[in-house]
Design an enzyme around this catalytic site. Structure first.
Site, PDB file in Angstrom:
ATOM      1  N   LYS A  12      40.943  47.071  25.872  1.00 18.30           N
ATOM      2  CA  LYS A  12      41.271  45.872  25.157  1.00 18.30           C
ATOM      3  C   LYS A  12      40.415  45.436  24.216  1.00 18.30           C
ATOM      4  CE  LYS A  12      43.710  41.613  24.573  1.00 18.30           C
ATOM      5  NZ  LYS A  12      45.142  41.818  24.471  1.00 18.30           N
ATOM      6  N   TYR A  55      34.014  43.972  37.766  1.00 14.58           N
ATOM      7  CA  TYR A  55      33.739  43.740  39.491  1.00 14.58           C
ATOM      8  C   TYR A  55      32.267  43.626  40.103  1.00 14.58           C
ATOM      9  CZ  TYR A  55      38.309  44.662  40.946  1.00 14.58           C
ATOM     10  OH  TYR A  55      39.757  44.782  41.204  1.00 14.58           O
ATOM     11  N   ASP A 113      42.840  48.369  38.438  1.00 17.00           N
ATOM     12  CA  ASP A 113      43.440  47.932  39.627  1.00 17.00           C
ATOM     13  C   ASP A 113      44.643  47.228  39.130  1.00 17.00           C
ATOM     14  OD1 ASP A 113      43.258  46.451  41.958  1.00 17.00           O
ATOM     15  OD2 ASP A 113      42.679  44.648  41.027  1.00 17.00           O
ATOM     16  N   ASP A 133      47.525  45.056  27.373  1.00 17.24           N
ATOM     17  CA  ASP A 133      49.095  44.494  27.255  1.00 17.24           C
ATOM     18  C   ASP A 133      49.955  45.436  27.209  1.00 17.24           C
ATOM     19  OD1 ASP A 133      47.903  44.528  24.682  1.00 17.24           O
ATOM     20  OD2 ASP A 133      48.346  42.385  24.212  1.00 17.24           O
ATOM     21  N   ASP A 150      48.654  48.958  40.635  1.00 19.73           N
ATOM     22  CA  ASP A 150      49.593  48.193  41.435  1.00 19.73           C
ATOM     23  C   ASP A 150      51.162  48.185  40.687  1.00 19.73           C
ATOM     24  OD1 ASP A 150      47.653  47.543  43.142  1.00 19.73           O
ATOM     25  OD2 ASP A 150      48.805  45.470  43.515  1.00 19.73           O
TER      26      ASP A 150
HETATM   27  C1  IPM Z   1      42.200  48.047  45.269  1.00 16.97           C
HETATM   28  C2  IPM Z   1      41.858  46.645  45.872  1.00 16.97           C
HETATM   29  C3  IPM Z   1      40.423  46.312  45.679  1.00 16.97           C
HETATM   30  C4  IPM Z   1      40.062  46.409  44.336  1.00 16.97           C
HETATM   31  C5  IPM Z   1      40.109  44.893  46.666  1.00 16.97           C
HETATM   32  C6  IPM Z   1      40.474  45.115  47.839  1.00 16.97           C
HETATM   33  C7  IPM Z   1      38.707  44.667  46.515  1.00 16.97           C
HETATM   34  O1  IPM Z   1      42.740  45.767  45.239  1.00 16.97           O
HETATM   35  O2  IPM Z   1      41.514  49.054  45.751  1.00 16.97           O
HETATM   36  O3  IPM Z   1      42.997  48.284  44.448  1.00 16.97           O
HETATM   37  O4  IPM Z   1      40.357  45.300  43.713  1.00 16.97           O
HETATM   38  O5  IPM Z   1      39.390  47.308  43.786  1.00 16.97           O
HETATM   39 MG    MG Z   2      43.943  46.501  43.755  1.00 20.18          MG
END
Ligand code: IPM
Ligand code: MG
Length: 358
Positions: A192, A141, A248, A224, A252
């Site tokens: 990884k 990042y 990240d 993975d 999710d």
């Molecule tokens: C998160 C989001 C952010 C990230 C984006 C919006 C930059 O996806 O906070 O998970 O990738 O960190």
């Molecule tokens: Mg995110």
């Protein structure tokens, strides 16, 4: 001492969900004596619109002098064509970096009332209580060099750099071990290391740090496999610690175990426990302004703020209990709706939570 909270609503559904979460904070102040004052500032696309910068100087200054920041979400199609370095998401990354918010906590907890809302079988997810600790200020990042250039063959070439220093890994490892100590004392570090040297270092340093935490059981997993295990048997995990990008993605994924990404709060802390609190979901421009977004992730982020930055555990518990009781009563936003439940809009859901505070 009055806590100072910066409200950065951002874009898309951001103003709606932060608006609702603010009513919860105000109810805590007015009905339960929480000493708090808030101040709002533009951020993300709203910052670009207000002053040409996704993180306006005045917004950063407000964030720096606040005890905690509540953030909605940033970004949207309106700003996608802007020069890359000035897009809304970059403002968020700059804010994380400026305040050194390296430690990102993303709890994935399945509320019993939402067993049926998960896309996974109830027996796989019921009782789930997992904490993902995501490193937030390093990795691909932020690594240099980065960019898109024309190479010697006259074609476009994109580049990002995955870089971790030993000290960056060490401090997030310490944070994760300390957290595991307050829970089930199980820490799984995700990397990884079979392919990427930077994460081979990650594994080595986490292992070194583990010697100071003999009471915590450390395991390592490739990312993975971790993705597969999270879907196969998520309850094997207590605390997971991982890199910025893997965290990240895995967070999710983990959110869907709990029924909806609209349920997951997060905390981003620095060494002084100053923190930024935000739902892990995005700005959802497609549903913005329709009063249908789920405000619970943002309300639960307020609870994390009360706990981690403001040292107001009893208020944190009060907010979490209110969310729980509203769900038990069968109230749902569209993303978590199931047969026999009552559909509510964003504001109405907020109103129910405020009503349930006690
Ligand atoms: C998160 C989001 C952010 C990230 C984006 C919006 C930059 O996806 O906070 O998970 O990738 O960190
Ligand atoms: Mg995110």
């Amino acid at each position: 001492m009055t806590h100072k909270v910066a409200l950065l609503a951002g874009d898309g559904i951001g103003p709606e969900i932060v608006g609702v979460a603010t009513t919860v904070l105000m109810a805590l102040r007015d009905r339960f004596g929480l000493a708090i004052e808030t101040e709002a500032a533009p951020m993300g696309g709203a910052g670009i619109d207000a002053s040409g910068d996704p993180l306006p100087a005045a917004t950063l200054a407000l964030a720096e002098r606040s005890d905690a920041i509540l953030l909605g979400a940033v970004g949207g199609p309106k700003w996608d064509k802007i020069e890359r370095a000035r897009r809304p998401e970059r403002g968020l990354l700059r804010l994380r970096a400026s305040l050194d918010l390296f430690c990102n906590l993303r709890p994935a907890i399945l509320y019993p009332a939402l067993r049926e809302a998960s896309t996974l079988k109830p027996e796989v997810v019921s009782g789930l209580d997992l904490m993902i600790v995501r490193e937030l200020t390093g990795d691909i990042y932020f690594g240099q060099p980065r960019g898109i250039e024309i190479n010697a063959n006259q074609e476009r070439e994109g580049r990002n750099t995955l870089v971790y220093t030993e000290s960056e890994i060490r401090r997030i490892a310490h944070a994760a071990f300390k957290l595991a100590r307050q829970r089930q004392r199980k820490l799984c570090s995700v990397d990884k290391a079979n392919v990427l040297e930077a994460t081979e270092l990650w594994r080595d340093v986490v292992t070194e740090v583990s010697r100071e935490y003999a009471d915590v059981a450390l395991s390592h997993m490739y990312v993975d496999n971790a993705a597969m295990q999270l879907v196969r048997a998520p309850k094997q995990f207590d605390v997971m610690v991982t890199t910025n990008m893997f965290g990240d993605i895995l967070s999710d994924l983990a959110s869907m175990l709990t029924g909806s990404i609209g349920m997951l709060p997060s905390a981003s802390l620095n060494a002084k426990n100053q923190g930024m609190y935000e739902p892990i979901h995005g700005s959802a421009p497609d549903i913005a302004g329709k009063d249908i977004a789920n405000p619970l992730a943002t309300i639960l982020s307020v609870a994390m703020m009360l706990r981690h930055s403001l040292n107001e555990e009893s208020h944190a518990v009060r907010v979490e209990a209110a969310v729980s009781s509203v769900l038990e009563a069968g109230y749902r936003t569209a993303d978590i709706q199931s047969l026999g439940t009552q559909l509510l809009g964003t504001r109405e859901m907020g109103r129910r939570v405020v009503e349930a505070l006690n």
